[in-house]
Design a protein around this motif. Sequence first.
Motif, PDB file in Angstrom:
ATOM      1  N   UNK A   1       0.693  -1.413  -0.375  1.00  0.00           N
ATOM      2  CA  UNK A   1       0.347  -0.447  -0.101  1.00  0.00           C
ATOM      3  C   UNK A   1       1.224   1.234   0.141  1.00  0.00           C
ATOM      4  N   UNK A   2       1.971   0.550   0.721  1.00  0.00           N
ATOM      5  CA  UNK A   2       3.046   2.900   0.233  1.00  0.00           C
ATOM      6  C   UNK A   2       3.296   3.017  -1.174  1.00  0.00           C
ATOM      7  N   UNK A   3       3.398   4.282  -1.350  1.00  0.00           N
ATOM      8  CA  UNK A   3       3.858   4.856  -3.030  1.00  0.00           C
ATOM      9  C   UNK A   3       5.220   4.919  -3.038  1.00  0.00           C
ATOM     10  N   UNK A   4       5.810   4.059  -3.777  1.00  0.00           N
ATOM     11  CA  UNK A   4       7.123   3.485  -4.397  1.00  0.00           C
ATOM     12  C   UNK A   4       7.418   4.412  -5.261  1.00  0.00           C
ATOM     13  N   UNK A   5       8.134   5.540  -5.058  1.00  0.00           N
ATOM     14  CA  UNK A   5       8.875   6.393  -6.106  1.00  0.00           C
ATOM     15  C   UNK A   5       9.935   5.842  -6.743  1.00  0.00           C
ATOM     16  N   UNK A   6      10.016   6.696  -7.335  1.00  0.00           N
ATOM     17  CA  UNK A   6      11.154   5.742  -8.947  1.00  0.00           C
ATOM     18  C   UNK A   6      12.719   5.716  -8.484  1.00  0.00           C
ATOM     19  N   UNK A   7      13.372   4.589  -7.388  1.00  0.00           N
ATOM     20  CA  UNK A   7      14.607   4.225  -7.512  1.00  0.00           C
ATOM     21  C   UNK A   7      14.994   4.249  -5.823  1.00  0.00           C
TER      22      UNK A   7
END
Length: 406
Positions: A65-71
């Motif tokens: 459910x966590x937003x996953x930023x690129x990198x």
Amino acid sequence: MVDFSEVLVPVEQEGTKAVVRNWLKQPGEIVAVDDPLVELETDKVTQEISAPAAGILDEIFMASGTDAAPGAVLCRIRLRPSTSRDDHAPAPLPPGETGNESGDRFSPAVRSAGEQYGIDPAEVVGTGRDGRVTRMDMDAALARNQKMERDKTPSSVSIPTSPDPGTLTRDQITHRSHIVAHTPMRLSIARHMLESATTAPHVTAIFEADFTAIIKHREKSKAAFAADGINLSYTAYIIAACVAAMRAVPEINSRWHDDHLEIFDDINIGVGMALGDKGLVVPVVRHVQDLSLAAIAARLQDLTNRGRAGGLTNADMRGGTFTISNHGVSGSLVAAPIIINQPQSAILGVGKMDKRVVVREVDGVDTIQIRPMAYVSLTIDHRALDAHQTNAWLTRFIETLEGWPA
């Protein structure tokens, strides 16, 4: 000294926001090279992130459910001596630690969902890599079962008993309902559609196309294409006709900027593909201006097969300059306006092909004929394009379809 390998969110996400959907491994479990670790979901695709090295999953840094930023770092793997990407055997476990049995067919999350939902994962069709059953597949199976149960139960409205029905207030009337949580893909699609509708002034023109010529050509040619392993679809002809129309009106293949219009030399056409209740993906056929009909059909077939199997990647959806919405496959005659796939300037809609009575002139005499017809629409960003360009593009598009050589 203990070495670790970090597992990162892919950098190239084409501006979409990835969400951690489901962990397929848990800390302490053995992982081999290329073992699926976690599912990430965007508005375009659900992808599995695999282990870059063999060892033991040491720590998870992003919960479901966590937003996953690129990198960003998803997790880390504790490496064993001589571990590399070429090592396909799992590293030995430290004393006291145990992992999944090698015979397990399903991830812990899928097994947990099966127990919670009362659904046998073995009876669920998997959409993950190599047909793997994912947590999303289990959620979809639950939703289907719930819908079947609702369909068996007539809907009803409960109205409290009152001596005077005329005095009922709104709060005294209740309706049966249930909650269906939005998936990250649905939420991202909603944001993208709202952004497009509020950013670009949409204008739609609708023409009618006669498919007689391409039906004849397809009937004559499909066996030869099939001998080469290629399915010659109507969509391949539509893409080829788009190329001819782009050559006549290149401004359609563009992107609006506040101080200029960027017209693309390469024609990269995305084709909308529905995934049922899960949403929509738009894989892209690139550089179609350089492709023959056979090459277009082959690339389209590859994307379609992988899309149905859940094998598309973010790279398959990047770089589109124009989009086709083939809404007619689900029975729609006309859809308007079709929301533009920002930051593109236009989108083509193709309705259901249907036999209709039309008037055709033969030797100077009007005749009534039955022809396979379809409504086609072009929705434009009116900041970038005007009606004369829209109509000129559709005119050339239809001329190409109707004048296809035998």
